[in-house]
Design a protein around this motif. Structure first.
Motif, short mmCIF file in Angstrom:
data_model
loop_
_atom_site.label_atom_id
_atom_site.label_comp_id
_atom_site.label_asym_id
_atom_site.label_seq_id
_atom_site.Cartn_x
_atom_site.Cartn_y
_atom_site.Cartn_z
N LEU A 159 0.83 -1.20 0.00
CA LEU A 159 0.00 0.00 0.00
C LEU A 159 0.87 1.26 0.00
N ALA A 160 1.90 1.26 0.85
CA ALA A 160 2.77 2.44 0.94
C ALA A 160 3.51 2.70 -0.36
N PRO A 170 -1.27 -12.00 -0.48
CA PRO A 170 -1.06 -10.58 -0.17
C PRO A 170 -1.28 -9.66 -1.36
N ASP A 171 -0.91 -10.12 -2.56
CA ASP A 171 -1.12 -9.28 -3.75
C ASP A 171 -2.60 -9.03 -3.97
N LEU A 172 -3.40 -10.07 -3.85
CA LEU A 172 -4.84 -9.94 -4.05
C LEU A 172 -5.46 -9.03 -3.00
N LEU A 192 -7.38 -5.38 -3.70
CA LEU A 192 -8.77 -5.05 -3.39
C LEU A 192 -8.85 -3.87 -2.43
N LEU A 193 -7.85 -3.72 -1.54
CA LEU A 193 -7.83 -2.56 -0.66
C LEU A 193 -7.56 -1.29 -1.45
N PHE A 250 -10.63 -0.22 -3.48
CA PHE A 250 -11.69 0.36 -2.65
C PHE A 250 -11.29 1.75 -2.15
N LEU A 251 -10.06 1.89 -1.70
CA LEU A 251 -9.61 3.19 -1.20
C LEU A 251 -9.61 4.24 -2.30
N ASP A 252 -9.16 3.86 -3.48
CA ASP A 252 -9.12 4.83 -4.59
C ASP A 252 -10.50 5.35 -4.94
#
Length: 279
Positions: free
Chosen positions: A36-37, A255-257, A261-262, A265-267
């Motif tokens: 994410l970072a 972890p990639d999946l 998806l996070l 959703f955040l975008d």
């Protein structure tokens, strides 16, 4: 002296809080957090919650989701985060909903969240019984340490609560899980308190956008009984994502999946960066 670890704190941009499951620590986010970072759009903070291995002392034997949220909320205040995009897995999901109730969530993603029951729901007692039934295994693991994973069938036993297939988590992740679970000071306190309290009763009042992630091979909260409460009580606007073939802690298997998806959703709920606005 109690072992303490610094939270994972990476990146810059929109604040994202990652909360781990019961008996675990921030280490379950050690792959997803950096992903994410690395987008350059998110500042990621993943603490170990009170009473868990590497986290702060709870300060009481009467530990519950509200007290865990108190500890996390103080950390948010120290960071200067009035609100954040909150992601919680299992117990972390329960705490995430508690933080949302306090107005601290911009968005909320619950991955196989706990707390999906009322005072006398059978699923609550089933869940507590599962964790208490695993007590002898935890005791053996505490005595033997990570060496227990070398015993016949030990890997399958260790992965049953957390993943779909036995080869889901890496050996390093399993070692971390054993260390964290066998040094969780909140084990009895949280289970006892869970028996005496209802779960999440105000889901229909959730104001933040919600993404509910359900895992096909979740053996802690199996479908449908383990997540019926969320599906029936959350606002109709909530997004429901089902992950085929994955277990209770999907970050360890895919972890990639999970990161994808996070991010998607955040975008959807993050204003575009000034440099991304045309003209």
């Amino acid at each position: 002296m109690t072992f303490r670890r610094d939270p994972i704190h990476l990146g810059s941009g929109e604040p994202v809080l990652l909360l781990h499951p019961f008996l675990c620590s921030q280490q379950v986010w050690s792959t997803v957090g950096p992903k994410l970072a690395d987008t350059g759009r998110f500042e990621v903070f993943a603490p170990t919650m009170a009473g868990h291995h590497g986290g702060p002392e709870a300060g009481t034997w009467f530990l519950n989701s509200e007290l865990l949220a108190d500890h996390v909320e103080r950390q948010l205040d120290e960071l200067g985060w009035d609100t954040a995009h909150i992601v919680g897995n299992s117990l972390g999901g329960w705490v995430a909903f508690e933080l949302e109730r306090r107005g601290r969530a911009r968005t909320l993603t619950g991955i196989a969240p706990a707390g999906g029951w009322s005072q006398w729901s059978p699923v609550k007692f089933e869940t507590v019984a599962k964790f208490l039934g695993g007590g002898p295994v935890l005791l053996a693991a505490r005595l033997l340490g990570p060496r227990i994973l070398g015993l016949p069938f030990a890997r399958r036993i260790a992965t049953l609560p957390v993943s779909g297939p036995a080869d889901g988590p890496t050996q390093a992740d399993l070692v971390n899980l054993v260390e964290d679970a066998t040094h969780c000071r909140a084990y009895f306190a949280l289970l006892v308190k869970t028996l005496t309290l209802p779960g999440l009763l105000e889901l229909a009042d959730v104001q933040a956008p919600v993404q509910l992630v359900l895992c096909e091979k979740d053996r802690v909260f199996p479908t449908p009984r383990g997540n019926r409460h969320f599906l029936e009580q959350l606002p109709d606007t909530s997004r429901v994502v089902r992950l085929d073939g994955l277990g209770h802690i999907p970050m360890l298997e895919a972890p990639d999946l999970v990161a994808e998806l996070l991010i998607d959703f955040l975008d959807e709920h993050v204003p575009p960066h000034r440099s991304e606005i045309p003209g």
